[in-house]
Scaffold this motif. Structure first.
Motif, PDB file in Angstrom:
ATOM      1  N   PHE A 166       6.134  -9.269  13.655  1.00  0.00           N
ATOM      2  CA  PHE A 166       6.986 -10.012  12.734  1.00  0.00           C
ATOM      3  C   PHE A 166       6.687 -11.507  12.749  1.00  0.00           C
ATOM      4  CE2 PHE A 166       8.987  -6.032  13.397  1.00  0.00           C
ATOM      5  CZ  PHE A 166       9.678  -5.740  12.239  1.00  0.00           C
ATOM      6  N   ASN A 167       5.798 -11.932  13.636  1.00  0.00           N
ATOM      7  CA  ASN A 167       5.427 -13.341  13.701  1.00  0.00           C
ATOM      8  C   ASN A 167       3.932 -13.494  13.451  1.00  0.00           C
ATOM      9  OD1 ASN A 167       4.088 -12.694  16.127  1.00  0.00           O
ATOM     10  ND2 ASN A 167       5.870 -13.205  17.370  1.00  0.00           N
ATOM     11  N   THR A 168       3.398 -14.671  13.733  1.00  0.00           N
ATOM     12  CA  THR A 168       2.022 -14.989  13.351  1.00  0.00           C
ATOM     13  C   THR A 168       1.014 -14.741  14.477  1.00  0.00           C
ATOM     14  OG1 THR A 168       2.411 -17.296  13.992  1.00  0.00           O
ATOM     15  CG2 THR A 168       2.756 -16.713  11.669  1.00  0.00           C
ATOM     16  N   ILE A 169       1.334 -13.878  15.429  1.00  0.00           N
ATOM     17  CA  ILE A 169       0.436 -13.643  16.552  1.00  0.00           C
ATOM     18  C   ILE A 169      -0.936 -13.144  16.109  1.00  0.00           C
ATOM     19  CG2 ILE A 169       1.266 -11.278  16.949  1.00  0.00           C
ATOM     20  CD1 ILE A 169       0.967 -11.848  19.968  1.00  0.00           C
ATOM     21  N   ALA A 170      -1.022 -12.440  14.981  1.00  0.00           N
ATOM     22  CA  ALA A 170      -2.306 -11.920  14.496  1.00  0.00           C
ATOM     23  C   ALA A 170      -2.836 -12.696  13.292  1.00  0.00           C
ATOM     24  CB  ALA A 170      -2.176 -10.439  14.127  1.00  0.00           C
ATOM     25  N   ASP A 171      -2.223 -13.817  12.963  1.00  0.00           N
ATOM     26  CA  ASP A 171      -2.592 -14.542  11.757  1.00  0.00           C
ATOM     27  C   ASP A 171      -3.851 -15.387  11.975  1.00  0.00           C
ATOM     28  OD1 ASP A 171      -2.335 -15.340   9.126  1.00  0.00           O
ATOM     29  OD2 ASP A 171      -0.979 -17.005   9.584  1.00  0.00           O
ATOM     30  N   SER A 172      -4.516 -15.693  10.875  1.00  0.00           N
ATOM     31  CA  SER A 172      -5.678 -16.577  10.893  1.00  0.00           C
ATOM     32  C   SER A 172      -5.761 -17.317   9.570  1.00  0.00           C
ATOM     33  CB  SER A 172      -6.970 -15.776  11.102  1.00  0.00           C
ATOM     34  OG  SER A 172      -8.103 -16.614  10.976  1.00  0.00           O
ATOM     35  N   THR A 173      -6.158 -18.560   9.635  1.00  0.00           N
ATOM     36  CA  THR A 173      -6.433 -19.308   8.408  1.00  0.00           C
ATOM     37  C   THR A 173      -7.893 -19.154   7.994  1.00  0.00           C
ATOM     38  OG1 THR A 173      -6.921 -21.282   9.721  1.00  0.00           O
ATOM     39  CG2 THR A 173      -4.653 -21.029   8.925  1.00  0.00           C
ATOM     40  N   ASP A 174      -8.677 -18.434   8.798  1.00  0.00           N
ATOM     41  CA  ASP A 174     -10.120 -18.359   8.567  1.00  0.00           C
ATOM     42  C   ASP A 174     -10.578 -16.948   8.197  1.00  0.00           C
ATOM     43  OD1 ASP A 174     -11.094 -21.163   9.535  1.00  0.00           O
ATOM     44  OD2 ASP A 174      -9.665 -20.478  11.048  1.00  0.00           O
ATOM     45  N   ASN A 175     -10.559 -16.018   9.163  1.00  0.00           N
ATOM     46  CA  ASN A 175     -11.063 -14.666   8.923  1.00  0.00           C
ATOM     47  C   ASN A 175     -10.231 -13.649   9.689  1.00  0.00           C
ATOM     48  OD1 ASN A 175     -13.846 -15.119   7.471  1.00  0.00           O
ATOM     49  ND2 ASN A 175     -13.820 -16.575   9.179  1.00  0.00           N
ATOM     50  N   LEU A 176     -10.000 -12.518   9.053  1.00  0.00           N
ATOM     51  CA  LEU A 176      -9.324 -11.388   9.672  1.00  0.00           C
ATOM     52  C   LEU A 176     -10.284 -10.211   9.747  1.00  0.00           C
ATOM     53  CD1 LEU A 176      -5.941 -11.655   7.727  1.00  0.00           C
ATOM     54  CD2 LEU A 176      -6.279 -12.174  10.149  1.00  0.00           C
ATOM     55  N   LEU A 177     -10.211  -9.468  10.844  1.00  0.00           N
ATOM     56  CA  LEU A 177     -11.093  -8.320  11.051  1.00  0.00           C
ATOM     57  C   LEU A 177     -10.257  -7.050  11.096  1.00  0.00           C
ATOM     58  CD1 LEU A 177     -14.024  -7.388  11.694  1.00  0.00           C
ATOM     59  CD2 LEU A 177     -13.428  -7.633  14.119  1.00  0.00           C
ATOM     60  N   SER A 178     -10.626  -6.065  10.300  1.00  0.00           N
ATOM     61  CA  SER A 178      -9.942  -4.774  10.282  1.00  0.00           C
ATOM     62  C   SER A 178     -10.804  -3.717  10.957  1.00  0.00           C
ATOM     63  CB  SER A 178      -9.647  -4.336   8.849  1.00  0.00           C
ATOM     64  OG  SER A 178      -9.289  -2.965   8.824  1.00  0.00           O
ATOM     65  N   LEU A 179     -10.235  -3.071  11.968  1.00  0.00           N
ATOM     66  CA  LEU A 179     -10.877  -1.932  12.623  1.00  0.00           C
ATOM     67  C   LEU A 179     -10.216  -0.634  12.175  1.00  0.00           C
ATOM     68  CD1 LEU A 179     -11.746  -4.387  14.392  1.00  0.00           C
ATOM     69  CD2 LEU A 179     -11.598  -2.886  16.367  1.00  0.00           C
ATOM     70  N   ASN A 180      -9.631  -0.643  11.010  1.00  0.00           N
ATOM     71  CA  ASN A 180      -8.826   0.486  10.554  1.00  0.00           C
ATOM     72  C   ASN A 180      -9.610   1.790  10.507  1.00  0.00           C
ATOM     73  OD1 ASN A 180      -6.114   1.051   9.748  1.00  0.00           O
ATOM     74  ND2 ASN A 180      -6.886   1.523   7.698  1.00  0.00           N
ATOM     75  N   ALA A 181     -10.920   1.711  10.282  1.00  0.00           N
ATOM     76  CA  ALA A 181     -11.748   2.921  10.229  1.00  0.00           C
ATOM     77  C   ALA A 181     -12.073   3.459  11.618  1.00  0.00           C
ATOM     78  CB  ALA A 181     -13.043   2.625   9.471  1.00  0.00           C
ATOM     79  N   MET A 182     -11.795   2.697  12.644  1.00  0.00           N
ATOM     80  CA  MET A 182     -12.103   3.107  14.014  1.00  0.00           C
ATOM     81  C   MET A 182     -10.839   3.678  14.638  1.00  0.00           C
ATOM     82  SD  MET A 182     -14.473  -0.209  14.987  1.00  0.00           S
ATOM     83  CE  MET A 182     -14.825   0.323  16.667  1.00  0.00           C
TER      84      MET A 182
END
Length: 449
Positions: free
Chosen positions: A73-89
């Motif tokens: 619910f907070n910005t612990i995973a936020d980035s102003t640059d790049n986000l990486l998704s491992l959703n397929a793993m």
């Protein structure tokens, strides 16, 4: 929105099936978290479907954060640059029956893993209220279930594979790495990209669940330890009104048979429910796990919500504070004194116990704990005014907030609650010397003053 309208809307949404995982990952102009209260600061979401692709992304981008199932619910995973998704793993990598461990891709959800393990004759020691969360994300933030003898979900981790800021692949394990392992398990995303997690298993077991209504606070004051020890997992739901706990959820392991006698009409003054209930009594229990003492597999009883359904519309906010269990009653009464300030903004609170652990940044580090959880209406302007009142009342007990939920505690105060924080930050420097995985949340809460 009026309460009646809210309840009607929520009940309708509760009946909707979960959205297919891939659909939720289609980038739009504003990537949002599960609750919808947070828009991430970039829409640059890069998918990776292998460890090698993770390594390539880590080497390519100077700043990066991993975005999982988005239940924070907070910005612990936020980035102003790049986000990486491992959703397929999200696959099972291996199962070692002799060692009683299972290794999975980091983005596998507990709701995917649990039925697989059960068919193989195994179980996990505990699950959170929601089965829809990723294993790596839950362990990184010390997410938990309940039970006086049950550690949080991170305590089941026996090894992790991490891609560091340099793109190197490292494995840390309980058996081989001592303090390094104890530092790394609850890592807040600061050490690198976790690509695999190995969990301890135990033989599968059956459970039953009973719900009791209207437990007097006076009984809680007199018999707290007996009440929360009355099952393998016990949850107390309250709106802080009328000097009572609204509902007591008792989850029994049939093989250990701890708890009230089957079908007992009362439990410390609370009365046995005559039908399945939702934690918010006005809402339909259609998507809640089976109650009324009906036996079933461990993974169909330990969560509050069934695996195959979205548990709510998501339009809520959450906060949670951990206090030493020896201070449980004083902490509960301190919050109860704020009931008139809390109740206008609250949907429900949940009280749960968690056993102590030795993981450096776990809120239960070296202390058996009581977690006081708040599910708020989605009105941050109001909640932001209430949280400092709660934090002030809980300050004498050195409360630790849940890393993935909303709090307003000053960084210096938060940092003072973790005796191993300086050593953890030294490890972060070793794994990520240039701050590739740092973001505003970490800069503020781990490094701010």
């Amino acid at each position: 929105m009026e309460k009646r309208t809210f309840i009607k809307l929520s009940t309708t949404l509760l009946a909707m099936p979960a959205i297919a995982p891939l659909a939720s990952w289609v980038p739009d102009k504003k990537l949002k978290n599960w609750a919808g209260n947070l828009s991430y600061s970039t829409d640059r979401l890069h998918p990776a479907s292998s460890v090698e692709q993770v390594r390539e992304a880590v080497k390519k981008y100077p700043k990066l954060k991993v975005l999982g199932t988005r239940h924070c619910f907070n910005t612990i995973a936020d980035s102003t640059d790049n986000l990486l998704s491992l959703n397929a793993m999200d696959k099972v990598v291996s199962l070692n029956e002799k060692a009683r461990t299972v290794t999975v891709d980091a983005t596998m959800k507990y709701g995917q893993l649990a039925p697989y393990l059960d068919k193989k004759g195994f179980a996990l020691h505990n699950l959170a209220s929601l089965p829809h969360i990723s294993i790596a994300g839950a362990c990184a933030t010390a997410t938990h279930g309940s039970g006086v003898k049950n550690g949080n979900l991170s305590t089941a981790v026996s090894a992790m594979e991490i891609v560091t800021a340099a793109g190197d692949v490292r494995t840390v394990s309980r058996a081989n790495d001592g303090d390094l392992f104890r530092a790394a398990v609850v890592h807040l995303g600061a050490l690198g990209v976790v690509t695999k997690v190995t969990l301890d298993m135990e033989p599968t077991f059956q459970m039953r669940q009973y719900v009791y209504e209207n437990l007097p606070i006076a009984q809680l004051k007199e018999h707290f330890e007996a009440i929360v020890s009355g099952g393998y997992s016990v949850s107390l739901f309250t709106d802080w009104q009328k000097s009572r706990v609204n509902e007591v959820w008792i989850k029994q392991r049939i093989d250990k048979n701890a708890g009230p006698e089957r079908g007992a009409a009362t439990y410390f003054g609370a009365t046995l429910a005559k039908k399945n209930l939702h934690p918010i009594a006005e809402l339909s229990a259609v998507n809640c796990t089976e109650q009324m003492g009906v036996p079933g597999p461990w993974y169909e009883r330990m969560p509050h919500f069934r695996m195959g359904f979205t548990p709510s519309s998501g339009t809520e906010l959450q906060s949670e504070y951990f206090v030493p269990r020896r201070n449980a009653i004083d902490a509960i009464l301190a919050v109860e004194r704020l009931r008139d300030s809390i109740s206008p903004h609250l949907m429900i609170s949940e009280l749960r116990t968690i056993d102590a652990d030795n993981l450096w940044l776990s809120p239960c580090y070296k202390q058996p704990s009581l977690a006081i959880h708040f599910t708020w209406k989605q009105d941050w302007a109001s909640v932001k005014k209430v949280l400092p009142l709660i934090e002030r009342e809980l300050a004498p007990f050195k409360a630790r907030p849940h890393w993935g939920k909303l709090f307003t505690m000053a960084p210096a105060q938060l940092q003072s609650r973790y005796e191993k924080l300086a050593a953890f930050k030294q490890l972060v420097h070793e794994y990520d010397p240039k701050g590739k995985f740092r973001n505003a949340f970490l800069d503020t809460n781990l490094y701010g003053s």
